[in-house]
Design a protein around this motif. Structure first.
Motif, PDB file in Angstrom:
ATOM      1  N   SER A 179       0.918  -1.194  -0.066  1.00  0.00           N
ATOM      2  CA  SER A 179       0.100   0.096  -0.026  1.00  0.00           C
ATOM      3  C   SER A 179       0.946   1.182  -0.059  1.00  0.00           C
ATOM      4  CB  SER A 179      -0.955  -0.044   1.256  1.00  0.00           C
ATOM      5  OG  SER A 179      -1.931  -1.199   0.942  1.00  0.00           O
ATOM      6  N   TYR A 186      -0.034   6.840  -6.669  1.00  0.00           N
ATOM      7  CA  TYR A 186      -1.014   7.680  -6.588  1.00  0.00           C
ATOM      8  C   TYR A 186      -0.606   9.274  -6.677  1.00  0.00           C
ATOM      9  CZ  TYR A 186      -5.127  10.410  -4.631  1.00  0.00           C
ATOM     10  OH  TYR A 186      -6.207  11.374  -4.350  1.00  0.00           O
ATOM     11  N   GLU A 199      -7.142   9.098  -9.109  1.00  0.00           N
ATOM     12  CA  GLU A 199      -8.407   8.509  -8.681  1.00  0.00           C
ATOM     13  C   GLU A 199      -8.817   7.389  -9.027  1.00  0.00           C
ATOM     14  OE1 GLU A 199      -9.205   9.876  -5.874  1.00  0.00           O
ATOM     15  OE2 GLU A 199      -8.092  11.599  -5.928  1.00  0.00           O
ATOM     16  N   LEU A 202      -6.318   4.596  -7.822  1.00  0.00           N
ATOM     17  CA  LEU A 202      -6.411   4.111  -6.577  1.00  0.00           C
ATOM     18  C   LEU A 202      -7.766   3.390  -6.484  1.00  0.00           C
ATOM     19  CD1 LEU A 202      -5.174   4.233  -3.996  1.00  0.00           C
ATOM     20  CD2 LEU A 202      -6.384   6.279  -3.286  1.00  0.00           C
ATOM     21  N   ASP A 203      -8.832   3.762  -6.895  1.00  0.00           N
ATOM     22  CA  ASP A 203     -10.165   2.878  -7.030  1.00  0.00           C
ATOM     23  C   ASP A 203      -9.857   1.346  -7.670  1.00  0.00           C
ATOM     24  OD1 ASP A 203     -11.672   4.972  -5.985  1.00  0.00           O
ATOM     25  OD2 ASP A 203     -12.493   5.368  -7.710  1.00  0.00           O
ATOM     26  N   CYS A 206      -7.415  -0.313  -5.076  1.00  0.00           N
ATOM     27  CA  CYS A 206      -8.193  -1.033  -3.830  1.00  0.00           C
ATOM     28  C   CYS A 206      -9.201  -2.226  -4.223  1.00  0.00           C
ATOM     29  CB  CYS A 206      -8.754   0.275  -3.349  1.00  0.00           C
ATOM     30  SG  CYS A 206      -7.495   1.389  -2.506  1.00  0.00           S
ATOM     31  N   ARG A 213      -9.414   1.874   1.037  1.00  0.00           N
ATOM     32  CA  ARG A 213      -8.857   3.118   0.329  1.00  0.00           C
ATOM     33  C   ARG A 213      -8.145   4.033   1.595  1.00  0.00           C
ATOM     34  NH1 ARG A 213     -10.043   6.116  -4.464  1.00  0.00           N
ATOM     35  NH2 ARG A 213      -9.590   8.435  -4.263  1.00  0.00           N
ATOM     36  N   ARG A 217      -4.538   5.725   1.934  1.00  0.00           N
ATOM     37  CA  ARG A 217      -4.443   7.039   2.275  1.00  0.00           C
ATOM     38  C   ARG A 217      -3.476   7.439   3.467  1.00  0.00           C
ATOM     39  NH1 ARG A 217      -7.411  10.526  -0.629  1.00  0.00           N
ATOM     40  NH2 ARG A 217      -7.256  11.978   0.749  1.00  0.00           N
TER      41      ARG A 217
END
Length: 245
Positions: A179, A186, A199, A202-203, A206, A213, A217
């Motif tokens: 991660s 990202y 975005e 990352l979607d 995950c 998510r 972060r």
């Protein structure tokens, strides 16, 4: 070799092609230890069986250290996305699949991501309290041993004519938490000005990896601080905002 065809020019290094070989030539001030470490990283990753250029030689050219690898003929994924914007969702999906393929491997002789992050945090310009907060946050994060590329972005994926992807530039490779590597990718999309791509990436990451998510972060301030050490002024301003938010 006759390195007379320039492929790319980067800070303190120039990449040339000579037939089926590629030569990355570092400037005279580049530390020898860093050149040898990069070649060793790549050689170790070769052993995982991932599709990467193989190291053929480490040499000196006109007093400059150089790493010779296979030349991969094709287009970068970044180029393909720009040339075929309608296919970007598919390219991003394949991009994430390839990153997960990397992270499914282990390479136990690589340096650890945690140690590298601690070292980088200590090198930042942040005050002592901020550095201590980042060190403590990092220590609380789970420690894994997955292969992490360290600079996984579309410009480092070369796709050959038959569609085979090759992963370039293993100078930042470590073993650690996947991660954290996703957080860096990202932020690299953001730094390239591709916010929607960040975005969407990352979607996809995950969903495909089964990762929350919010968990990715939580790595952002740590990774942003690490990246800020070598970023230019504009990049540091953006990265610092992730650290202090």
């Amino acid at each position: 070799m006759k390195p007379d065809r320039i492929i790319a020019v980067r800070t303190r290094k120039t990449v040339y092609r000579d037939g089926d070989l590629c030569m990355k030539v570092f400037d005279r001030t580049y530390p020898k230890a860093d050149v040898l470490a990069e070649a060793l990283n790549q050689a170790r990753v070769e052993e995982t069986g991932l599709p990467i250029p193989h190291v053929r030689e480490v040499t000196v050219l006109d007093g400059k250290w150089a790493i010779v690898t296979d030349y991969i003929r094709g287009k970068s994924l970044k180029e393909l996305m720009a040339q075929n914007p309608e296919r970007k969702p598919d390219y991003l999906s394949r991009f994430v699949d390839l990153q997960l393929q990397v992270q499914a491997k282990e390479c136990p002789l690589l340096p650890t991501l945690r140690a590298k992050m601690h070292r980088k945090i200590s090198q930042t310009a942040f005050d002592g309290a901020t550095q201590e907060r980042l060190h403590q946050t990092l220590d609380r994060m789970p420690e894994h041993t997955k292969l992490c590329h360290g600079d996984f972005n579309p410009s480092n994926i070369m796709v050959t004519g038959d569609g085979t992807p090759y992963i370039l530039d293993w100078s930042h490779a470590t073993q650690g938490n996947a991660s954290a590597d996703a957080a860096r990718t990202y932020l690299l999309f953001w730094l390239a000005g591709d916010i929607s791509g960040a975005e969407r990436y990352l979607d996809l990451f995950c969903r495909k990896s089964g990762t929350e998510r919010e968990y990715v972060r939580r790595w952002m301030p740590i990774v942003a601080a690490s990246q800020s050490v070598k970023g230019n002024e504009k990049e540091r301003e953006f990265l610092n905002a992730w650290v202090t938010r």
